[in-house]
Design a protein around this motif. Structure first.
Motif, PDB file in Angstrom:
ATOM      1  N   ARG A 144      23.582 -31.314  34.127  1.00 60.25           N
ATOM      2  CA  ARG A 144      23.780 -30.904  32.745  1.00 60.25           C
ATOM      3  C   ARG A 144      24.300 -32.099  31.943  1.00 60.25           C
ATOM      4  N   GLY A 145      23.971 -32.119  30.678  1.00 58.94           N
ATOM      5  CA  GLY A 145      24.489 -33.177  29.821  1.00 58.94           C
ATOM      6  C   GLY A 145      23.495 -34.274  29.521  1.00 58.94           C
ATOM      7  N   LEU A 146      22.293 -34.205  30.097  1.00 58.08           N
ATOM      8  CA  LEU A 146      21.298 -35.238  29.831  1.00 58.08           C
ATOM      9  C   LEU A 146      20.951 -35.317  28.352  1.00 58.08           C
ATOM     10  N   ASP A 147      20.958 -34.161  27.688  1.00 59.47           N
ATOM     11  CA  ASP A 147      20.598 -34.153  26.267  1.00 59.47           C
ATOM     12  C   ASP A 147      21.709 -34.726  25.387  1.00 59.47           C
ATOM     13  N   THR A 148      22.866 -35.013  25.971  1.00 56.96           N
ATOM     14  CA  THR A 148      23.972 -35.584  25.185  1.00 56.96           C
ATOM     15  C   THR A 148      24.046 -37.097  25.305  1.00 56.96           C
ATOM     16  N   LEU A 149      23.186 -37.679  26.136  1.00 57.97           N
ATOM     17  CA  LEU A 149      23.232 -39.127  26.353  1.00 57.97           C
ATOM     18  C   LEU A 149      22.685 -39.882  25.148  1.00 57.97           C
ATOM     19  N   THR A 150      23.323 -40.994  24.823  1.00 56.48           N
ATOM     20  CA  THR A 150      22.811 -41.864  23.778  1.00 56.48           C
ATOM     21  C   THR A 150      21.640 -42.679  24.332  1.00 56.48           C
ATOM     22  N   ARG A 186      31.166 -42.968  31.144  1.00 54.98           N
ATOM     23  CA  ARG A 186      30.687 -41.875  30.293  1.00 54.98           C
ATOM     24  C   ARG A 186      29.537 -41.130  30.936  1.00 54.98           C
ATOM     25  N   LEU A 187      28.652 -41.866  31.621  1.00 60.15           N
ATOM     26  CA  LEU A 187      27.544 -41.222  32.318  1.00 60.15           C
ATOM     27  C   LEU A 187      28.062 -40.287  33.413  1.00 60.15           C
ATOM     28  N   LEU A 188      29.024 -40.756  34.174  1.00 56.02           N
ATOM     29  CA  LEU A 188      29.595 -39.938  35.239  1.00 56.02           C
ATOM     30  C   LEU A 188      30.214 -38.663  34.659  1.00 56.02           C
ATOM     31  N   ALA A 189      30.907 -38.818  33.553  1.00 56.12           N
ATOM     32  CA  ALA A 189      31.582 -37.674  32.941  1.00 56.12           C
ATOM     33  C   ALA A 189      30.579 -36.691  32.337  1.00 56.12           C
ATOM     34  N   LYS A 190      29.619 -37.213  31.566  1.00 56.80           N
ATOM     35  CA  LYS A 190      28.668 -36.337  30.891  1.00 56.80           C
ATOM     36  C   LYS A 190      27.770 -35.588  31.876  1.00 56.80           C
ATOM     37  N   LEU A 191      27.376 -36.264  32.953  1.00 59.88           N
ATOM     38  CA  LEU A 191      26.466 -35.645  33.917  1.00 59.88           C
ATOM     39  C   LEU A 191      27.213 -34.936  35.038  1.00 59.88           C
ATOM     40  N   GLN A 192      28.541 -35.027  35.003  1.00 62.66           N
ATOM     41  CA  GLN A 192      29.368 -34.453  36.061  1.00 62.66           C
ATOM     42  C   GLN A 192      28.896 -34.932  37.430  1.00 62.66           C
ATOM     43  N   ALA A 193      28.615 -36.231  37.478  1.00 65.51           N
ATOM     44  CA  ALA A 193      28.150 -36.855  38.713  1.00 65.51           C
ATOM     45  C   ALA A 193      29.344 -37.424  39.474  1.00 65.51           C
ATOM     46  N   ARG A 194      29.303 -37.307  40.788  1.00 65.88           N
ATOM     47  CA  ARG A 194      30.416 -37.746  41.621  1.00 65.88           C
ATOM     48  C   ARG A 194      30.528 -39.272  41.668  1.00 65.88           C
ATOM     49  N   ASP A 195      29.375 -39.943  41.742  1.00 66.45           N
ATOM     50  CA  ASP A 195      29.409 -41.387  41.896  1.00 66.45           C
ATOM     51  C   ASP A 195      28.083 -41.990  41.450  1.00 66.45           C
ATOM     52  N   ARG A 196      27.942 -43.280  41.692  1.00 67.43           N
ATOM     53  CA  ARG A 196      26.746 -44.002  41.245  1.00 67.43           C
ATOM     54  C   ARG A 196      25.487 -43.499  41.937  1.00 67.43           C
ATOM     55  N   ALA A 197      25.610 -43.098  43.198  1.00 65.28           N
ATOM     56  CA  ALA A 197      24.442 -42.587  43.920  1.00 65.28           C
ATOM     57  C   ALA A 197      23.895 -41.338  43.237  1.00 65.28           C
ATOM     58  N   GLN A 198      24.778 -40.483  42.754  1.00 73.87           N
ATOM     59  CA  GLN A 198      24.316 -39.289  42.056  1.00 73.87           C
ATOM     60  C   GLN A 198      23.690 -39.634  40.712  1.00 73.87           C
ATOM     61  N   LEU A 199      24.116 -40.727  40.103  1.00 72.99           N
ATOM     62  CA  LEU A 199      23.457 -41.164  38.868  1.00 72.99           C
ATOM     63  C   LEU A 199      22.011 -41.554  39.146  1.00 72.99           C
ATOM     64  N   VAL A 200      21.773 -42.180  40.305  1.00 74.43           N
ATOM     65  CA  VAL A 200      20.403 -42.532  40.693  1.00 74.43           C
ATOM     66  C   VAL A 200      19.570 -41.262  40.820  1.00 74.43           C
ATOM     67  N   ILE A 201      20.117 -40.266  41.503  1.00 73.17           N
ATOM     68  CA  ILE A 201      19.402 -39.001  41.667  1.00 73.17           C
ATOM     69  C   ILE A 201      19.118 -38.368  40.305  1.00 73.17           C
ATOM     70  N   ALA A 202      20.112 -38.390  39.434  1.00 73.48           N
ATOM     71  CA  ALA A 202      19.948 -37.793  38.103  1.00 73.48           C
ATOM     72  C   ALA A 202      18.830 -38.474  37.323  1.00 73.48           C
ATOM     73  N   ALA A 203      18.770 -39.797  37.400  1.00 71.21           N
ATOM     74  CA  ALA A 203      17.761 -40.546  36.652  1.00 71.21           C
ATOM     75  C   ALA A 203      16.348 -40.192  37.094  1.00 71.21           C
TER      76      ALA A 203
END
Length: 216
Positions: A144-150, A186-203
């Protein structure tokens, strides 16, 4: 000092890893585990910064152990098998990196330091197939929160998914290291991602990058 726990069912390999790691001034082995259960127990009692985790172990495998350890401790998966299912499962379990056991010693030491510093590391030999795996499989987690990203945050997220380090992000985007860290926070907070690896998955699951797409 970076505190390391070595989890592998082969005593000879554990000993070899200990000798290599303890030879470095900034690294120290704080424990050895022969199976996943021992790894979980030692991770809780010794509080290592990084766990070197074998995938195939008796009693409890490395993926199951990673699910219980990741979050409190960063996990670097080591295996002789560069199969997609292991990599994908390891990252989903919360691992921060994946490296083949036949990697040169210097690469292993670098990987420990990279993971301890909070970054995600993937062996080059599996990265391309892993990207395809992310896209081929149906999404298993809704970020959640992808639509809030700049626009800038989306750009940073896509570059993270292509494996760029903080220093490389700083050079590519002409941003200060502090600003890069702010964007990642900010990405971690907005996407409620635990760490950088989860940011990769989110992308990848958000379709921000595709297997054939380079980092620009």
């Amino acid at each position: 000092m970076i505190r390391v726990l070595v989890a592998d069912d082969q005593a000879l390999l554990r000993g070899s890893f200990r000798l290599l790691i303890d030879s470095e001034d900034d690294l120290v082995v704080v424990g050895e585990a022969a199976d996943g259960h021992e790894a979980v127990t030692l991770a809780r009692t010794e509080s290592p910064d990084v766990v070197l985790m074998d995938v195939r172990m008796p009693e409890m495998d490395g993926i199951a152990a990673t699910r219980q350890i990741a979050g409190d401790t960063r996990v670097l998966i080591l295996t002789t098998f560069d199969l997609d299912e292991y990599v994908y499962a390891a990252l989903r379990a919360g691992a921060s990196g994946f490296l083949l056991k036949d990697a040169p010693p210097d690469d292993l030491l670098k990987a420990i330091r990279v993971v301890a510093a909070g970054e995600t590391l993937l062996a080059p030999s599996v990265t391309t197939r892993l990207i395809g795996e992310f896209v081929r499989r149906p999404p298993q987690q809704v970020f959640r929160g992808l639509d809030t990203l700049t626009d800038r945050e989306r750009e940073v997220l896509a570059l993270i998914a292509h494996g760029l380090s903080n220093a490389e992000l700083s050079d590519r985007l002409q941003l200060s290291p502090g600003t890069v860290k702010t964007h990642i926070g900010r990405l971690l907070a907005k996407l409620q991602a635990r760490d950088r690896a989860q940011l990769v998955i989110a992308a990848y699951e958000a379709g921000l990058v595709t297997p054939r797409q380079g980092p620009g």
